[in-house]
Design a protein around this motif. Structure first.
Motif, PDB file in Angstrom:
ATOM      1  N   UNK A   1       8.830 -20.089   8.847  1.00  0.00           N
ATOM      2  CA  UNK A   1       9.619 -19.091   9.571  1.00  0.00           C
ATOM      3  C   UNK A   1       8.781 -18.289  10.558  1.00  0.00           C
ATOM      4  N   UNK A   2       9.442 -17.802  11.586  1.00  0.00           N
ATOM      5  CA  UNK A   2       8.833 -16.835  12.489  1.00  0.00           C
ATOM      6  C   UNK A   2       8.913 -15.464  11.824  1.00  0.00           C
ATOM      7  N   UNK A   3       7.772 -14.803  11.703  1.00  0.00           N
ATOM      8  CA  UNK A   3       7.714 -13.543  10.969  1.00  0.00           C
ATOM      9  C   UNK A   3       6.996 -12.483  11.794  1.00  0.00           C
ATOM     10  N   UNK A   4       7.209 -11.243  11.401  1.00  0.00           N
ATOM     11  CA  UNK A   4       6.396 -10.122  11.860  1.00  0.00           C
ATOM     12  C   UNK A   4       5.655  -9.601  10.638  1.00  0.00           C
ATOM     13  N   UNK A   5       4.349  -9.482  10.743  1.00  0.00           N
ATOM     14  CA  UNK A   5       3.525  -8.950   9.656  1.00  0.00           C
ATOM     15  C   UNK A   5       2.752  -7.751  10.178  1.00  0.00           C
ATOM     16  N   UNK A   6       2.553  -6.786   9.316  1.00  0.00           N
ATOM     17  CA  UNK A   6       1.838  -5.567   9.704  1.00  0.00           C
ATOM     18  C   UNK A   6       0.688  -5.292   8.749  1.00  0.00           C
ATOM     19  N   UNK A   7      -0.404  -4.796   9.308  1.00  0.00           N
ATOM     20  CA  UNK A   7      -1.547  -4.350   8.516  1.00  0.00           C
ATOM     21  C   UNK A   7      -1.452  -2.833   8.383  1.00  0.00           C
ATOM     22  N   UNK A   8      -1.448  -2.348   7.143  1.00  0.00           N
ATOM     23  CA  UNK A   8      -1.342  -0.910   6.898  1.00  0.00           C
ATOM     24  C   UNK A   8      -2.330  -0.483   5.824  1.00  0.00           C
ATOM     25  N   UNK A   9      -2.686   0.802   5.875  1.00  0.00           N
ATOM     26  CA  UNK A   9      -3.446   1.435   4.806  1.00  0.00           C
ATOM     27  C   UNK A   9      -2.512   2.323   3.989  1.00  0.00           C
ATOM     28  N   UNK A  10      -1.707   3.114   4.687  1.00  0.00           N
ATOM     29  CA  UNK A  10      -0.692   3.957   4.049  1.00  0.00           C
ATOM     30  C   UNK A  10       0.612   3.786   4.808  1.00  0.00           C
ATOM     31  N   UNK A  11       1.719   3.797   4.082  1.00  0.00           N
ATOM     32  CA  UNK A  11       3.018   3.597   4.712  1.00  0.00           C
ATOM     33  C   UNK A  11       3.418   4.783   5.593  1.00  0.00           C
TER      34      UNK A  11
ATOM     35  N   UNK B   1     -20.511   2.637   2.722  1.00  0.00           N
ATOM     36  CA  UNK B   1     -19.128   3.128   2.652  1.00  0.00           C
ATOM     37  C   UNK B   1     -18.227   2.098   1.983  1.00  0.00           C
ATOM     38  N   UNK B   2     -17.322   2.579   1.146  1.00  0.00           N
ATOM     39  CA  UNK B   2     -16.345   1.684   0.540  1.00  0.00           C
ATOM     40  C   UNK B   2     -15.396   1.155   1.616  1.00  0.00           C
ATOM     41  N   UNK B   3     -15.059  -0.136   1.574  1.00  0.00           N
ATOM     42  CA  UNK B   3     -14.041  -0.646   2.498  1.00  0.00           C
ATOM     43  C   UNK B   3     -12.704   0.032   2.243  1.00  0.00           C
ATOM     44  N   UNK B   4     -11.944   0.238   3.296  1.00  0.00           N
ATOM     45  CA  UNK B   4     -10.603   0.789   3.156  1.00  0.00           C
ATOM     46  C   UNK B   4      -9.656  -0.293   2.623  1.00  0.00           C
ATOM     47  N   UNK B   5      -8.610   0.133   1.919  1.00  0.00           N
ATOM     48  CA  UNK B   5      -7.750  -0.804   1.199  1.00  0.00           C
ATOM     49  C   UNK B   5      -6.563  -1.247   2.059  1.00  0.00           C
ATOM     50  N   UNK B   6      -6.855  -1.907   3.183  1.00  0.00           N
ATOM     51  CA  UNK B   6      -5.791  -2.414   4.034  1.00  0.00           C
ATOM     52  C   UNK B   6      -5.010  -3.533   3.334  1.00  0.00           C
ATOM     53  N   UNK B   7      -3.753  -3.655   3.690  1.00  0.00           N
ATOM     54  CA  UNK B   7      -2.920  -4.763   3.219  1.00  0.00           C
ATOM     55  C   UNK B   7      -2.160  -5.326   4.399  1.00  0.00           C
ATOM     56  N   UNK B   8      -1.856  -6.624   4.347  1.00  0.00           N
ATOM     57  CA  UNK B   8      -1.024  -7.260   5.352  1.00  0.00           C
ATOM     58  C   UNK B   8       0.274  -7.679   4.678  1.00  0.00           C
ATOM     59  N   UNK B   9       1.404  -7.255   5.239  1.00  0.00           N
ATOM     60  CA  UNK B   9       2.707  -7.542   4.643  1.00  0.00           C
ATOM     61  C   UNK B   9       3.684  -8.030   5.689  1.00  0.00           C
TER      62      UNK B   9
END
Length: 381
Positions: free
Chosen positions: A36-46, A294-302
């Motif tokens: 499928x054609x999708x849109x995905x976003x990388x976020x740290x906080x919603x 430095x600790x890496x930030x907890x990014x997620x891709x959804x």
């Protein structure tokens, strides 16, 4: 050539540096004939949190996505953000499925380092602050650490190979090892050898805490080397005592003997708190593990949209979004097909179009952006 435990760049670029479950995902989708054609976003906080970070790693991320049939938008390098998407990718999912692991790694680690660097920079806006930390990390990521430190606003770097990668010249003077090679009582010989050997454009900085009292070695150094720029004090923590008092005494005795032009440079376990404590007596600082570790930030891709329709897992906000910066420094997150705040500037800008990078990257511009944003949002106050 020795073989180190380093993932080759070509494996990163082709998606081999991935989590195994993305391979299983590709197998399942291909078996089902589904792409499928999708849109995905990388976020740290919603949603905006008021906890600001410095966006970094985007040049590597762009290089990773280049050549794949996707479009991507992202914040600018050095932009401060506190919630909402920092990157948006659109395309057929199989096109970028295997890239997620490396993409998040590029952004997460760099952003953590750049944010720590900005904290150090803001602790002493008028002082020289240098990055000394790559000895604390795997050498394969030295260039990432140094670039991110510069994006966060530090004035210089120490890693030679990393400097060659990012187009910046590394700097540095002498370690304790140089002084020790000349032996106890012969510190003058070490300082003078350095003065005579290195290029004229290298600052004359004498390390003055190797064997004897820091004040004593400092006064000996200014007599031994003409036109000394500064002395570096790197006293180990077990012998440091009241570090501020030591530096104040050095400053006093230098001034009393007519050496007001000789600066004091402090290093060794330095972070924002110690910088604030010492910035009135030290002209510069070397910051190491505080930034590099430095600790890496907890990014997620959804995935947030599938075939033009909102879709997301529980706990995630579905639909294609936009992030806006308002004049008061606040962030506003909203659906991309709705009007944003009238006084807000949209922050997600084109990065990749049809697999081609459509943005230029400049470390100096990124550092300036981070500094301007820090003023706007009150970062580090």
């Amino acid at each position: 050539m020795p073989e180190f435990d380093i993932v080759p760049p070509e494996d990163i670029a082709t998606g081999r540096a991935t989590d195994a479950y993305f391979d299983r995902t590709m197998e399942a989708l291909q078996h089902a004939g589904k792409n499928p054609t999708v849109v995905a976003e990388v976020t740290l906080d919603q949603f905006p949190t008021g906890e600001w970070n410095v966006f970094a790693g985007i040049e590597d991320a762009a290089q990773l996505l280049a050549g794949y049939d996707i479009d991507a938008d992202a914040l600018r390098e050095g932009q401060l953000f506190d919630g909402g998407p920092v990157m948006r990718i659109e395309g057929q999912y199989q096109e970028f499925c295997r890239l997620e692991t490396a993409l998040l790694g590029f952004l997460s680690h760099s952003t953590g380092v750049a944010t720590r660097a900005l904290e150090a920079r803001r602790a002493a806006p008028d002082s020289l602050v240098l990055s000394f930390g790559t000895r604390h990390v795997h050498p394969s990521i030295g260039a990432m650490v140094e670039r991110s430190a510069l994006v966060g606003g530090l004035d210089g770097i120490s890693n030679v190979a990393a400097g060659e990668v990012i187009g910046r010249e590394a700097g540095g003077t002498m370690p304790h090892a140089l002084v020790i090679c000349f032996g106890h009582g012969n510190q003058e010989q070490a300082w003078q050898a350095f003065d005579k050997a290195v290029a004229e454009d290298v600052p004359r900085v004498a390390l003055c805490d190797t064997y004897d009292d820091e004040v004593e070695e400092t006064l000996r150094a200014v007599e031994a080397v003409d036109d000394l720029d500064s002395v570096r004090i790197d006293t180990t923590s077990s012998r440091r005592g009241d570090f501020r008092h030591i530096l104040r005494e050095i400053r006093w005795k230098l001034d009393a003997r007519g050496h007001e032009d000789v600066g004091i440079f402090a290093s060794g376990g330095i972070g924002p708190e110690s910088i604030r404590e010492l910035r009135d007596v030290a002209a510069g600082f070397g910051v190491g593990s505080y930034v590099s570790n430095a600790d890496p930030e907890d990014f997620a891709l959804d995935i947030v949209e599938v075939e033009g329709k909102p879709a997301a897992k529980r706990g995630k906000l579905d639909g294609r979004k936009e992030v806006y910066r308002t004049p008061d420094g606040a962030h506003h997150v909203g659906l991309a097909d709705r009007d944003g705040p009238g006084d807000g500037d949209a922050l997600l800008e084109p990065l990749v179009r049809d697999g081609e990078i459509v943005r230029e990257f400049d470390i100096g511009a990124a550092a300036e952006r981070a500094a301007d944003d820090a003023e706007t949002v009150g970062f580090g106050r």
